[in-house]
Design a protein around this motif. Structure first.
Motif, PDB file in Angstrom:
ATOM      1  N   GLU A  32     -27.272 -15.626  -7.791  1.00  0.00           N
ATOM      2  CA  GLU A  32     -26.679 -16.303  -8.952  1.00  0.00           C
ATOM      3  C   GLU A  32     -26.677 -15.420 -10.211  1.00  0.00           C
ATOM      4  OE1 GLU A  32     -27.842 -20.847  -8.489  1.00  0.00           O
ATOM      5  OE2 GLU A  32     -29.044 -19.531  -7.201  1.00  0.00           O
ATOM      6  N   ALA A  37     -26.276 -10.718  -1.625  1.00  0.00           N
ATOM      7  CA  ALA A  37     -27.403 -10.557  -0.691  1.00  0.00           C
ATOM      8  C   ALA A  37     -27.000  -9.525   0.374  1.00  0.00           C
ATOM      9  CB  ALA A  37     -27.746 -11.904  -0.069  1.00  0.00           C
ATOM     10  N   TRP A  45     -24.393  -5.829   3.855  1.00  0.00           N
ATOM     11  CA  TRP A  45     -24.394  -5.174   5.179  1.00  0.00           C
ATOM     12  C   TRP A  45     -23.152  -5.505   6.005  1.00  0.00           C
ATOM     13  CZ3 TRP A  45     -27.080  -2.074   2.998  1.00  0.00           C
ATOM     14  CH2 TRP A  45     -28.448  -2.063   2.822  1.00  0.00           C
ATOM     15  N   VAL A 195     -36.986  -9.244   7.782  1.00  0.00           N
ATOM     16  CA  VAL A 195     -37.328  -7.826   7.659  1.00  0.00           C
ATOM     17  C   VAL A 195     -38.842  -7.672   7.507  1.00  0.00           C
ATOM     18  CG1 VAL A 195     -37.043  -5.734   6.250  1.00  0.00           C
ATOM     19  CG2 VAL A 195     -35.075  -7.191   6.712  1.00  0.00           C
ATOM     20  N   ILE A 215     -37.509 -22.331  -0.331  1.00  0.00           N
ATOM     21  CA  ILE A 215     -36.282 -22.692  -1.062  1.00  0.00           C
ATOM     22  C   ILE A 215     -35.171 -21.782  -0.576  1.00  0.00           C
ATOM     23  CG2 ILE A 215     -35.157 -22.796  -3.325  1.00  0.00           C
ATOM     24  CD1 ILE A 215     -37.917 -23.296  -4.558  1.00  0.00           C
ATOM     25  N   THR A 220     -34.178 -20.606   7.950  1.00  0.00           N
ATOM     26  CA  THR A 220     -34.589 -19.246   8.340  1.00  0.00           C
ATOM     27  C   THR A 220     -35.551 -19.374   9.522  1.00  0.00           C
ATOM     28  OG1 THR A 220     -36.647 -19.128   7.069  1.00  0.00           O
ATOM     29  CG2 THR A 220     -34.597 -18.658   5.856  1.00  0.00           C
ATOM     30  N   SER A 234     -29.800 -24.004  -3.664  1.00  0.00           N
ATOM     31  CA  SER A 234     -29.831 -22.696  -4.315  1.00  0.00           C
ATOM     32  C   SER A 234     -31.053 -22.617  -5.232  1.00  0.00           C
ATOM     33  CB  SER A 234     -28.550 -22.467  -5.105  1.00  0.00           C
ATOM     34  OG  SER A 234     -28.650 -23.059  -6.381  1.00  0.00           O
TER      35      SER A 234
END
Ligand code: OAD
Length: 246
Positions: A32, A37, A45, A195, A215, A220, A234
């Motif tokens: 934001e 990202a 990526w 990662v 958050i 994930t 968000s």
């Protein structure tokens, strides 16, 4: 009361009762602020193959090519300002509810927002480091006149950030592990948590009994394994609401 409001109340209660709260942040918290990202359809990526652009061997083999990408990123980061999510974490620290931030980001936006204890797990874009002699320079003061920029010693300069194939700066790694082991709430914000070793920190915390509050607009690998409260949304929306409840 909506489900999210209820979760926000529960998260605020957990933070209020905790002795030590630590945040782990990732690229999502700076989206934001206009910095894309890494993963996902809008991710960096998608445009740049990390093995061709973000591996230390790629920088050594093709410094000009990699530096062209780095300059594009540098402009985005240079012009970015903290958003309500960064400002809320700084406010949380000032209120005495947040001890430390472990960030995977190199954009300095937590410090710009006023947070004082920030562990930069992947280094900082605010410095350049010489790949030959190891000398470091503030990046704002460097005019990049040639690509790749060079140190007076003749060595190639790189942003002082962790490339794939490089170790985590040892001080940051030790500090992050200590903070993770000794917190009783970990707030995980805007990271895909894939990662390593950054994504090990929530597991270290959980192993010692910490509650994990997450958050993120997306689930994930943590969400259905160790996350106790998943605040879906968000960071710029959720964090100000959470801190208002403290
Ligand atoms: P990723 O790009 O992998 O993940 C970003 C996360 O942020 C995703 O889970 C998104 O769902 C979430 N997200 C997107 N918008 C958001 C928003 N507005 N609020 C909150 N969350 C949002 O980024 P990282 O997890 O930080 O390492 O990536 C980890 C590491 O991989 C980076 O530090 C970088 C990269 O390769 C190195 O360069 C060494």
């Amino acid at each position: 009361m909506s489900k999210l409001d209820l979760l926000l109340q529960q998260a605020a209660d957990a933070i209020r009762l905790a002795r030590r709260v630590v945040a782990l942040t990732g690229a999502g918290i700076s989206v934001e602020s206009g910095i894309p990202a890494f993963r996902g359809t809008q991710g960096l990526w998608e445009k740049y193959d990390p093995m061709e652009y973000a591996h230390i061997d790629a920088l050594r083999a093709h410094p000009e090519k990699v530096w062209r990408m780095l300059l594009e990123l540098h402009t985005l980061v240079r012009d970015a300002r903290p958003n309500p999510a960064h400002l809320s974490l700084a406010r949380m620290e000032k209120k005495g509810y947040l001890r430390a931030i472990i960030t995977q980001n190199i954009d300095h936006l937590h410090q710009d927002a006023g947070s004082s204890f920030v562990i930069e797990f992947h280094g900082t874009g605010h410095r350049l480091a010489c790949m030959s002699c190891g000398e470091r320079y503030p990046s704002q003061e460097m005019e990049v006149e040639e690509i790749p920029p060079r140190c007076p010693c003749g060595g190639i300069l790189k942003p002082d950030v962790v490339f794939f194939g490089e170790p985590i700066p040892w001080r940051a790694l030790i500090q992050a592990q200590e903070e993770s082991k000794h917190c009783d709430v970990m707030l995980v914000v805007g990271t895909s948590a894939v990662v390593a070793p950054a994504c090990d920190m929530p597991y270290l915390a959980k192993e010692r009994g910490a509650r994990i509050l997450e958050i993120n607009p997306e689930e994930t690998p943590l969400t259905h394994t160790i996350t106790d409260l998943f605040l879906q949304g968000s960071a710029g929306d959720i964090l100000p609401r959470l801190v208002d409840l403290l």
